[in-house]
Scaffold this active site. Sequence first.
Site, PDB file in Angstrom:
ATOM      1  N   HIS A   5      -2.613  -7.905  16.886  1.00  0.00           N
ATOM      2  CA  HIS A   5      -4.002  -7.747  16.442  1.00  0.00           C
ATOM      3  C   HIS A   5      -4.916  -8.926  16.767  1.00  0.00           C
ATOM      4  O   HIS A   5      -5.633  -9.432  15.888  1.00  0.00           O
ATOM      5  CB  HIS A   5      -4.035  -7.463  14.951  1.00  0.00           C
ATOM      6  CG  HIS A   5      -3.259  -6.249  14.524  1.00  0.00           C
ATOM      7  ND1 HIS A   5      -2.959  -5.211  15.386  1.00  0.00           N
ATOM      8  CD2 HIS A   5      -2.724  -5.903  13.322  1.00  0.00           C
ATOM      9  CE1 HIS A   5      -2.279  -4.285  14.728  1.00  0.00           C
ATOM     10  NE2 HIS A   5      -2.119  -4.680  13.482  1.00  0.00           N
ATOM     11  N   ARG A  14       3.747  -6.949   1.982  1.00  0.00           N
ATOM     12  CA  ARG A  14       5.042  -6.875   1.329  1.00  0.00           C
ATOM     13  C   ARG A  14       5.862  -5.713   1.903  1.00  0.00           C
ATOM     14  O   ARG A  14       5.325  -4.712   2.320  1.00  0.00           O
ATOM     15  CB  ARG A  14       4.887  -6.669  -0.180  1.00  0.00           C
ATOM     16  CG  ARG A  14       4.134  -7.768  -0.891  1.00  0.00           C
ATOM     17  CD  ARG A  14       4.359  -7.729  -2.406  1.00  0.00           C
ATOM     18  NE  ARG A  14       4.245  -6.405  -2.979  1.00  0.00           N
ATOM     19  CZ  ARG A  14       3.097  -5.836  -3.366  1.00  0.00           C
ATOM     20  NH1 ARG A  14       1.955  -6.474  -3.194  1.00  0.00           N
ATOM     21  NH2 ARG A  14       3.098  -4.631  -3.921  1.00  0.00           N
ATOM     22  N   TYR A  33       0.849  -1.188   0.000  1.00  0.00           N
ATOM     23  CA  TYR A  33       0.000   0.000   0.000  1.00  0.00           C
ATOM     24  C   TYR A  33       0.885   1.238   0.000  1.00  0.00           C
ATOM     25  O   TYR A  33       2.083   1.170   0.290  1.00  0.00           O
ATOM     26  CB  TYR A  33      -0.931   0.010   1.224  1.00  0.00           C
ATOM     27  CG  TYR A  33      -0.195   0.016   2.551  1.00  0.00           C
ATOM     28  CD1 TYR A  33       0.198   1.208   3.159  1.00  0.00           C
ATOM     29  CD2 TYR A  33       0.137  -1.173   3.188  1.00  0.00           C
ATOM     30  CE1 TYR A  33       0.899   1.213   4.354  1.00  0.00           C
ATOM     31  CE2 TYR A  33       0.837  -1.183   4.395  1.00  0.00           C
ATOM     32  CZ  TYR A  33       1.211   0.011   4.962  1.00  0.00           C
ATOM     33  OH  TYR A  33       1.903   0.014   6.150  1.00  0.00           O
ATOM     34  N   ASP A  42      -3.036   0.872  16.665  1.00  0.00           N
ATOM     35  CA  ASP A  42      -2.747   0.609  15.257  1.00  0.00           C
ATOM     36  C   ASP A  42      -2.854   1.883  14.418  1.00  0.00           C
ATOM     37  O   ASP A  42      -3.064   1.816  13.208  1.00  0.00           O
ATOM     38  CB  ASP A  42      -3.660  -0.493  14.702  1.00  0.00           C
ATOM     39  CG  ASP A  42      -3.165  -1.067  13.380  1.00  0.00           C
ATOM     40  OD1 ASP A  42      -1.942  -1.036  13.141  1.00  0.00           O
ATOM     41  OD2 ASP A  42      -4.003  -1.528  12.580  1.00  0.00           O
TER      42      ASP A  42
END
Length: 296
Positions: free
Chosen positions: A185, A136, A55, A252
């Site tokens: 998470h 990634r 992203y 987060d």
Amino acid sequence: MSHPKSAIDSTPSCAPPGAEVTVPSFVLPTGACDTHAHVICDDFERYPLVSDRSYTPPPAPEGLYLDVLRRIGIQRGVLVQPSVYGTDNRYMLDVLKRHQEQLRGVAVINEQIGDEELAKMHALGVRGVRINVLFRGGVNLDAMEHLANRVADLGWHMQFLIDVRYLSELEARIAKLPCPVVIDHLGHFPAHLGVKEPGFEALLRNVSEHGWWVKLSGAYRLSDQQPEYADTDALAHALLDTAPERMVWGSDWPHVALESPPDTGLLLERLHAWAPSERQRQRILVDNPAALYDFK
């Protein structure tokens, strides 16, 4: 600030962190800590993003993050190196250097890192390394054992971003690591599958038998019930019933890889449902993070 041309490619862009931050309805204990946040500099030339990433984030600099902490009543934070920087930890380390009493860090490193660089990171407040299985740009499982051996003597932990539905393939390897283990998470799997999902049951077993830590974070990534995230309650309660001394909370922030970010304050508000007593929240927000991240 928009991305410079060099930072734009075919990877999807994500929304900036939401401007609305709801003030929690409960009083937070002194020394409360957010154990999971990312910072992204607005100078993409000085701190470039890696080309191989999942992203493209907007800027989320330290000043904005510290303002969010102030607004929700949290005094401490832990910066986790985001996958978009790969193993270039420079911005996170620069931020840690400016806020050594308030912040700690979790780095992403490769097998070539030298002892001198590790010592420098430790002096600036890094207390863990992250293995990223889902996005990634991070360091994957191939380096797990080698890196764990490199950081064990420093007292660091190894943090895993992993969907626990696949934990059975890895838990034997993870169990042999010479350092503490932290799972991101709530196990990062769909909350509607519930506490009887085999991977989540394996997580509970390892928390109980091997002292794994878990971040009560990222509920909005697991939940089908926005914006209350009530379907994550059973997961959090099961973890807290198993080992309350191994649970920490994280925002987060800035909620990357999303088209619509959640309200950080509402995420903290969910903790009240998970831990209704002041003593529980003292442990999750203050005592446990102090032990895991070496806050004085």
